[in-house]
Structure formats: structure tokens, C-alpha cells
Write a protein that holds these residues in place. Structure first.
Motif, PDB file in Angstrom:
ATOM      1  N   LEU A 180      -6.107   3.959 -10.787  1.00  0.00           N
ATOM      2  CA  LEU A 180      -5.841   4.447 -12.306  1.00  0.00           C
ATOM      3  C   LEU A 180      -4.219   4.779 -12.418  1.00  0.00           C
ATOM      4  CD1 LEU A 180      -8.873   6.266 -13.468  1.00  0.00           C
ATOM      5  CD2 LEU A 180      -8.345   3.802 -13.633  1.00  0.00           C
ATOM      6  N   LYS A 181      -4.081   5.590 -11.296  1.00  0.00           N
ATOM      7  CA  LYS A 181      -2.435   6.057 -11.245  1.00  0.00           C
ATOM      8  C   LYS A 181      -1.518   4.936 -10.866  1.00  0.00           C
ATOM      9  CE  LYS A 181      -3.883  10.691  -9.555  1.00  0.00           C
ATOM     10  NZ  LYS A 181      -3.765  11.726  -8.531  1.00  0.00           N
ATOM     11  N   TYR A 182      -1.948   4.081 -10.133  1.00  0.00           N
ATOM     12  CA  TYR A 182      -0.814   2.891 -10.069  1.00  0.00           C
ATOM     13  C   TYR A 182      -1.414   1.648 -10.562  1.00  0.00           C
ATOM     14  CZ  TYR A 182       0.697   6.735  -7.100  1.00  0.00           C
ATOM     15  OH  TYR A 182       1.019   7.790  -6.572  1.00  0.00           O
ATOM     16  N   PRO A 183      -1.833   1.286 -11.868  1.00  0.00           N
ATOM     17  CA  PRO A 183      -2.396   0.224 -12.311  1.00  0.00           C
ATOM     18  C   PRO A 183      -1.498  -0.979 -12.109  1.00  0.00           C
ATOM     19  CG  PRO A 183      -1.438   1.511 -14.001  1.00  0.00           C
ATOM     20  CD  PRO A 183      -1.168   2.311 -13.094  1.00  0.00           C
ATOM     21  N   LEU A 184      -0.208  -1.305 -12.319  1.00  0.00           N
ATOM     22  CA  LEU A 184       0.520  -2.275 -12.010  1.00  0.00           C
ATOM     23  C   LEU A 184       0.002  -2.848 -10.573  1.00  0.00           C
ATOM     24  CD1 LEU A 184       2.327  -4.252 -13.172  1.00  0.00           C
ATOM     25  CD2 LEU A 184       4.341  -2.777 -12.209  1.00  0.00           C
ATOM     26  N   MET A 185       0.151  -2.049  -9.641  1.00  0.00           N
ATOM     27  CA  MET A 185      -0.079  -2.507  -8.201  1.00  0.00           C
ATOM     28  C   MET A 185      -1.460  -3.331  -8.255  1.00  0.00           C
ATOM     29  SD  MET A 185       0.598  -2.997  -5.236  1.00  0.00           S
ATOM     30  CE  MET A 185       2.145  -1.778  -4.888  1.00  0.00           C
ATOM     31  N   SER A 204       0.973  -1.188  -0.010  1.00  0.00           N
ATOM     32  CA  SER A 204       0.004   0.093   0.059  1.00  0.00           C
ATOM     33  C   SER A 204       0.881   1.217  -0.160  1.00  0.00           C
ATOM     34  CB  SER A 204      -0.684   0.013   1.281  1.00  0.00           C
ATOM     35  OG  SER A 204      -0.174   0.344   2.345  1.00  0.00           O
ATOM     36  N   SER A 205       0.277   2.476  -0.004  1.00  0.00           N
ATOM     37  CA  SER A 205       1.155   3.578   0.188  1.00  0.00           C
ATOM     38  C   SER A 205       1.312   3.783   1.496  1.00  0.00           C
ATOM     39  CB  SER A 205       0.217   4.759  -0.471  1.00  0.00           C
ATOM     40  OG  SER A 205      -1.112   4.712  -0.043  1.00  0.00           O
ATOM     41  N   PRO A 206       2.190   4.711   2.104  1.00  0.00           N
ATOM     42  CA  PRO A 206       2.569   4.845   3.542  1.00  0.00           C
ATOM     43  C   PRO A 206       1.125   5.494   4.038  1.00  0.00           C
ATOM     44  CG  PRO A 206       4.212   6.204   2.055  1.00  0.00           C
ATOM     45  CD  PRO A 206       2.906   5.582   1.177  1.00  0.00           C
ATOM     46  N   GLY A 207       0.782   5.025   5.265  1.00  0.00           N
ATOM     47  CA  GLY A 207      -0.138   5.551   5.968  1.00  0.00           C
ATOM     48  C   GLY A 207      -1.495   5.264   5.748  1.00  0.00           C
ATOM     49  N   SER A 208      -1.556   3.966   4.866  1.00  0.00           N
ATOM     50  CA  SER A 208      -2.940   3.432   4.623  1.00  0.00           C
ATOM     51  C   SER A 208      -3.508   2.667   5.540  1.00  0.00           C
ATOM     52  CB  SER A 208      -2.869   2.540   3.379  1.00  0.00           C
ATOM     53  OG  SER A 208      -2.091   1.582   3.583  1.00  0.00           O
ATOM     54  N   GLY A 209      -2.795   2.155   6.557  1.00  0.00           N
ATOM     55  CA  GLY A 209      -3.213   1.324   7.691  1.00  0.00           C
ATOM     56  C   GLY A 209      -2.884   0.045   7.711  1.00  0.00           C
ATOM     57  N   LYS A 210      -1.626  -0.238   7.092  1.00  0.00           N
ATOM     58  CA  LYS A 210      -1.162  -1.826   7.073  1.00  0.00           C
ATOM     59  C   LYS A 210      -1.085  -2.373   8.377  1.00  0.00           C
ATOM     60  CE  LYS A 210       2.554  -1.293   4.219  1.00  0.00           C
ATOM     61  NZ  LYS A 210       2.146   0.374   4.007  1.00  0.00           N
ATOM     62  N   THR A 211      -0.157  -1.564   9.220  1.00  0.00           N
ATOM     63  CA  THR A 211       0.475  -2.143  10.612  1.00  0.00           C
ATOM     64  C   THR A 211      -0.871  -2.313  11.285  1.00  0.00           C
ATOM     65  OG1 THR A 211       2.213  -1.211  10.069  1.00  0.00           O
ATOM     66  CG2 THR A 211       2.069  -2.100  12.221  1.00  0.00           C
ATOM     67  N   THR A 212      -1.869  -1.253  11.627  1.00  0.00           N
ATOM     68  CA  THR A 212      -3.111  -1.551  12.273  1.00  0.00           C
ATOM     69  C   THR A 212      -3.910  -2.720  11.848  1.00  0.00           C
ATOM     70  OG1 THR A 212      -2.793   0.760  12.807  1.00  0.00           O
ATOM     71  CG2 THR A 212      -4.912  -0.442  13.346  1.00  0.00           C
ATOM     72  N   LEU A 266       3.187   2.635  -3.648  1.00  0.00           N
ATOM     73  CA  LEU A 266       2.241   1.809  -4.477  1.00  0.00           C
ATOM     74  C   LEU A 266       2.877   1.654  -5.812  1.00  0.00           C
ATOM     75  CD1 LEU A 266      -0.944   3.768  -3.935  1.00  0.00           C
ATOM     76  CD2 LEU A 266      -0.715   1.506  -3.551  1.00  0.00           C
ATOM     77  N   VAL A 267       4.251   2.151  -6.049  1.00  0.00           N
ATOM     78  CA  VAL A 267       4.968   1.810  -7.301  1.00  0.00           C
ATOM     79  C   VAL A 267       5.841   0.359  -7.278  1.00  0.00           C
ATOM     80  CG1 VAL A 267       6.088   2.796  -8.970  1.00  0.00           C
ATOM     81  CG2 VAL A 267       4.966   3.994  -7.820  1.00  0.00           C
ATOM     82  N   CYS A 268       7.078   0.719  -6.783  1.00  0.00           N
ATOM     83  CA  CYS A 268       7.912  -0.152  -6.702  1.00  0.00           C
ATOM     84  C   CYS A 268       7.593  -1.931  -6.449  1.00  0.00           C
ATOM     85  CB  CYS A 268       9.399   0.439  -6.219  1.00  0.00           C
ATOM     86  SG  CYS A 268       9.350   1.838  -6.497  1.00  0.00           S
ATOM     87  N   PRO A 269       7.195  -1.884  -5.106  1.00  0.00           N
ATOM     88  CA  PRO A 269       7.044  -3.359  -4.699  1.00  0.00           C
ATOM     89  C   PRO A 269       6.282  -4.041  -5.708  1.00  0.00           C
ATOM     90  CG  PRO A 269       6.428  -1.898  -2.802  1.00  0.00           C
ATOM     91  CD  PRO A 269       6.706  -0.818  -4.180  1.00  0.00           C
TER      92      PRO A 269
END
Lengths: 220, 115
Positions: A151-156, A36-44, A124-127
Motif C-alpha cells: 500500500l505504501k509503494y503501489p507503483l512497484m 526490492s527494498s535494501p536487505g530483503s534478500g535479493k542477492t542470496t 521500493l520507489v524509484c526503480p
């Protein structure tokens, strides 16, 4: 004079990912790569998920960040073994590579593990470009991020098997059109299921945990 | 992003494929294929390559990048087409069951040496 090379730039990573996948299969460990992008809440999301599935499912967690051990310390409090990878030690990389997963996984007792969750570096890009040997990829998108992120990060969104739309408890306070987000996700990956979720109210968790358990059973 | 580490890998892989008899011959051009759906930005890669190539066989060589369009195939009706915008839905039968046939390339094709 021209000579053929005909090799993939990411050959070294892909080879290590194949090696990881074989190891995880042999040890019967289901591996999920959460991005995800930073701050989307993965850890919680992980903390709450671990609270629901432990001790029935033996888990191990690898968390990737450029700096700090904060996330691993939070996960350890749930009782799950957790390893932090700080990518600055390897040149400030923006993603986890298959090699870093192999190294971290060797510190776990895989024999006693059912599920290995990798929390990738917030990006949202490199991983999306780097195979780590996982079984499935899950993308987390929170409703504070803007409807057009797919739409901005279609590969993900092409590369993921499930999308979790997180923080839906905030919807009453936002001018956010969740239907539009889902429409854009469908445009990128029509076959990917989408679950609306809140780590605060635990709405959607039953569905998410059921999806996860089904995928673990399918591998065994 | 990760263009510097990819530039270093390109130089390692391409360098290892230079046969002994051509070692020391100046490299003129390194040909790559990069799919438009990949997470690599050609301009950034060229910038990083020029730095990473210093003191290697590729110092001063030209990084020639062929960008590969995103070509899709519909798994329902076999229709194939190229997209310029992110829309992975069949423009013939509207199915969302789509395979990406090209556009993910990150390939090192060939090395050209000065005559």
C-alpha cells in the motif's frame, strides 16, 4: 507567448530501453529486473537461484548498488558472469537506468546467454519508474518488512509481474500476518501471482524456478 | 531520490525546444504534468529545478506543475473512476483486472515567455 513542448521527461531513458529491448529480442535473451527494498534478500535469492538453474540455463547478472562490489563478488562465486554497476559514479542515483544497462550488457557475450538477471538498487520507489528494457519485473518483499508495504509503494507492485515473499523461514519468530500482505498485494495488483519463498530452507523454490523457466520458454 | 537528474533533463528537453527567434527571451513559466502515481515528488522537483535552472534560459522561471489524478478503467465492465487511495479494484463489479488510464504522467507541456 506560449510554445508547446509535449515531450516526456524520461524520453531519453525510454528510448534507450526500447533499444535494449530490441537487442535482447534479437539475441534471444530473457531479461528479468528484480527489485526490492535494501536487505530483503535479493542477492542470496540470486545465489540460490543460480545454483538451481545453471548450467542448463546460461545466465548473466547485472547488480546495481550505490557503492561496493560485494554483491557481484558473491554472484561470481556461483560461476555466473556478473557486472557491478555502482551508481555513485553517475551521481549517486537511486535506480538503474536503461543507459547503464546498455553499457553493462555490452560487456557480456549475449549470443551465449539465455537469461540476464538485473538486481536493481535496493529501493521500493524509484526503480519502478525507470524502464530498462526488461521482459518482466519481479518484486521481492521479505516478511521482516511490514505487511503494508504494497500500500505504501503501489507503483512497484502495479508494475511487477510476480511478487516473491521472502524469508518465510522466519515466520515462526515474527508477529507477521502473511495473509494481510497478500490481501494488500491483491488490492494493488489482483492479477499478479505471489510465491512464498525462503532462500534458507529453499521452500517455494520449485514454484519460483518453474515460473522462471516457463517465462524463458515463452520468449523463445 | 532522482528529482535532480529529472530537473536537469527537463531543462535540456525544454531548452532544446525553444525556437531560435525566442532564444534570449526570458522564460516566465514552464508547464508540467505529473501523475500522482509517478515516483516524482513535485516539491522536491521544484527545489531541484530552481538550482538546476541557474545560468540557463529557465533561471528565475516558475515551474508550474499540474498534478494528474489516478484514473482507472475496469477491463471487465468498462467502469472508470478516480482513486485517492491505493485500491486497484473495480468499485462497481469488484474485478481486479484494471488498467491505469492516467496518473503515470511525467510530461513537459509548454513554455511561457515574458511578453
Amino acid at each position: 507567448m506560449e510554445i508547446k513542448v509535449a515531450q516526456k521527461m524520461l524520453d531519453a531513458n525510454d528510448e534507450m530501453a526500447r533499444h535494449n529491448r530490441l537487442l535482447f529480442k534479437e539475441k534471444n535473451v530473457f531479461v528479468i529486473n528484480i527489485m526490492s527494498s535494501p536487505g530483503s534478500g535479493k542477492t542470496t535469492l540470486l545465489e540460490k537461484t543460480l545454483g538451481r538453474i545453471q548450467p542448463d540455463i546460461n545466465c548473466g547478472i547485472i547488480v546495481g548498488d550505490i557503492c561496493t562490489k560485494n554483491d557481484a563478488e558473491r554472484i561470481l562465486k556461483t560461476g555466473a558472469p556478473a557486472i557491478q554497476i555502482n551508481t555513485d559514479a553517475f551521481g549517486g542515483e537511486c535506480h538503474l537506468s536503461a543507459g547503464s544497462i546498455e553499457k553493462a550488457a555490452s560487456d557480456f557475450n549475449l549470443e551465449e546467454m539465455d537469461l540476464l538477471i538485473v538486481e536493481n538498487v535496493g529501493n521500493l520507489v524509484c526503480p519502478a519508474e525507470f524502464d530498462i528494457g526488461e521482459d518482466v519485473r519481479v518484486v521481492v518483499l521479505s516478511v521482516t518488512e511490514g505487511e503494508d508495504k504494497p500500500l505504501k509503494y503501489p507503483l512497484m507492485f502495479r508494475e511487477s509481474s510476480l511478487a516473491l515473499l521472502n524469508k518465510i523461514d522466519l515466520l515462526p519468530y515474527l508477529d507477521y500476518d502473511i495473509g494481510l500482505t497478500k490481501k494488500y498485494i491483491t488490492r494493488i495488483n489482483a492479477e499478479m501471482p505471489v510465491i512464498e519463498i525462503s532462500s534458507k530452507t529453499l521452500e517455494g523454490f520449485d514454484q519460483w524456478i518453474e515460473w522462471l523457466k516457463n517465462r524463458i520458454i515463452q520468449k523463445k | 531520490m532522482h528529482e535532480m537528474s529529472i530537473a536537469i533533463q527537463i531543462i535540456e528537453i525544454a531548452g532544446a525546444s525553444i525556437p531560435d527567434e525566442l532564444k534570449g527571451t526570458p522564460v516566465e513559466k514552464l508547464n508540467l504534468k505529473i501523475g500522482k502515481l509517478s515516483a516524482v515528488i513535485p516539491d522536491s522537483l521544484v527545489f531541484c529545478f530552481d538550482i538546476a535552472a541557474e545560468n540557463t534560459a529557465f533561471e528565475g522561471s516558475f515551474l508550474n506543475i499540474e498534478e494528474i489524478p489516478v484514473r482507472l478503467k475496469c477491463l471487465s465492465c468498462d467502469h472508470q473512476w478516480i482513486i485517492e487511495e491505493p485500491a486497484f479494484k473495480c468499485d462497481s463489479c469488484n474485478s481486479g483486472s484494471i488498467e491505469v488510464i492516467s496518473g503515470r504522467e511525467l510530461d513537459i507541456e509548454s513554455i511561457e515567455f515574458q511578453d
